[in-house]
Design an enzyme around this catalytic site. Structure first.
Site, PDB file in Angstrom:
ATOM      1  N   GLY A   1      -9.421  66.596  51.806  1.00 20.37           N
ATOM      2  CA  GLY A   1      -8.855  66.801  50.640  1.00 20.37           C
ATOM      3  C   GLY A   1      -8.416  68.408  50.841  1.00 20.37           C
TER       4      GLY A   1
ATOM      5  N   ASP B   1      -1.147  67.138  49.366  1.00 21.75           N
ATOM      6  CA  ASP B   1      -1.735  67.985  50.384  1.00 21.75           C
ATOM      7  C   ASP B   1      -0.626  69.103  50.589  1.00 21.75           C
ATOM      8  OD1 ASP B   1      -2.694  64.782  50.672  1.00 21.75           O
ATOM      9  OD2 ASP B   1      -4.042  66.406  51.609  1.00 21.75           O
TER      10      ASP B   1
END
Ligand SMILES: CSC[C@H]1O[C@H](OP(=O)(O)O)[C@H](O)[C@@H]1O
EC number: 5.3.1.23
Length: 366
Positions: A54, A243
């Site tokens: 993440g 991202d």
């Protein structure tokens, strides 16, 4: 967030002050196991092997990796080699570069004997700031869910999400999940369609686990079901994490996100992306220039899980020797994005939209 009544973050400094501890996300949902990281190499492996993953959590882990490195050797040379090794772990999430650039800028000017404490303070600041940013994202995203709920006069708001952009992908609250948690906690009836998210199954393994723990109604679906559900009016909004967002609003996210955005656009479903500002790459204005991580084909051909008798195992799903491709991310063009939910508010996926919220990034002299 809480797990069985105990508040957890996915990463923290060990009580003895000698290590960093993480939740090993490769074991969830079948086992809840924590792990001690005692070296910068441990931190680099944890990122590369996705024990932590993440974008914001990758940045936080890299920050703690600098602290582990400085504890071993606070020299200029070791600072540079730690920067290089941690940077090489995963190329797409820009939070990694953001954390390492900011960390190196803080530590490089200091005398080596001041770097250990400074690195600890920096890592703690990165973590605490991320939790605050994500809570703010939740407050702004909650407004969107409230508006949809108001039009549904009490009926359930159905939200589709892809991959895991939950508290396990950040330091707390999550990005895509923060508005969901806050809406649920406020009593708005929400239900989440959880894309399983092949090949690492972050949705089935992690998002479902998170929502289960928080009592949020949800349904796990195969990745290819989202378009069908949207065609049949079963999705009120899509919200994902990211991202890396470029200065023009293009969005890099888990592979399959682009296809969800196309289906949302084709069915008039709003498609939102939630992100804290360290996820914005102000140096790029074209998402096609983002480096997309290519991971091992083994992640496609082997699925980890738990057998009926409870033992952990993994199965191979392809004939021996069948090659597999595994790009880990794709890029959704800004034109398919309804809005970017940041800690400062919701922005259009345009240069002007982002600069209206983050004017400090307007080029000097404009
Ligand atoms: C809040 S960022 C979450 C983001 O990161 C995931 O990728 P990975 O699990 O490979 O680190 C996915 O793209 C999520 O949307």
């Amino acid at each position: 967030m809480k797990v069985n009544g105990t508040h957890y973050r996915p990463i923290w400094q060990a009580k003895d002050g000698e290590a960093v501890e993480i939740i090993d996300q490769t074991k969830l949902p079948h086992a809840f196991e924590t792990l001690r990281l005692t070296s910068m190499q441990d931190a680099a492996h944890a990122i590369k092997a996705m024990l932590v993953r993440g974008a914001p959590l990758i940045g936080a882990t890299a920050a703690w990796g600098l602290w582990l490195a400085m504890r071993e050797d606070a020299s200029d040379g070791n600072l540079e080699s730690a920067y290089t090794m941690l940077m090489a772990t995963r190329p797409t999430a820009v939070n990694l570069r953001w954390a390492l650039d900011a960390g190196r800028a803080k530590l490089a000017p200091l005398a080596p004997d001041a770097r250990v404490e400074a690195a600890k303070t920096f890592a703690e600041q990165v973590c605490d700031e991320d939790a605050e940013l994500n809570h703010a994202i939740g407050r702004h995203g909650l407004e969107i869910i409230r508006a949809i709920a108001a039009k549904k006069s009490g009926e359930t708001v159905n939200i589709l999400t892809h991959c895991n952009a939950g508290w396990l992908a950040t330091v707390d609250w999550g990005t895509a999940t923060s508005p969901i948690y806050q809406a649920h906690d406020e009593g708005i009836p929400v239900h989440v369609w959880v894309d399983e998210t092949r090949p690492r199954n972050q949705g089935a393994f992690l998002t479902a686990w998170e929502l289960n723990n928080h009592g949020v109604p949800h349904t796990v679906i195969v990745d290819n079901a989202g378009g069908h559900l949207m065609q049949h009016g079963k999705v009120d909004m899509v919200i994902t994490g990211t991202d890396r967002v470029t200065a023009n609003g293009d969005v890099a996210n888990k592979i399959g996100t682009y296809l969800k955005a196309l289906a949302a656009s084709d069915n008039g479903v709003p498609f939102y992306v939630a992100l804290p500002s360290p996820t914005i790459d102000w140096t790029l204005d074209d998402g096609m220039r983002i480096e997309i991580e290519e991971r091992s084909g083994e992640e496609v051909t082997r699925i980890p899980g738990r057998l009926d008798d409870g033992t952990l195992a993994s199965v191979t799903i392809t004939p021996k020797g069948s090659p597999a491709g595994n790009p880990a991310f794709d890029v959704t063009p800004a034109r398919l994005v309804t809005g970017l939910i940041t800690e400062r508010g919701v922005s259009a996926a345009t240069p002007a939209g982002l600069l209206s919220l983050f004017p400090e990034h307007r080029a000097a002299g404009e």
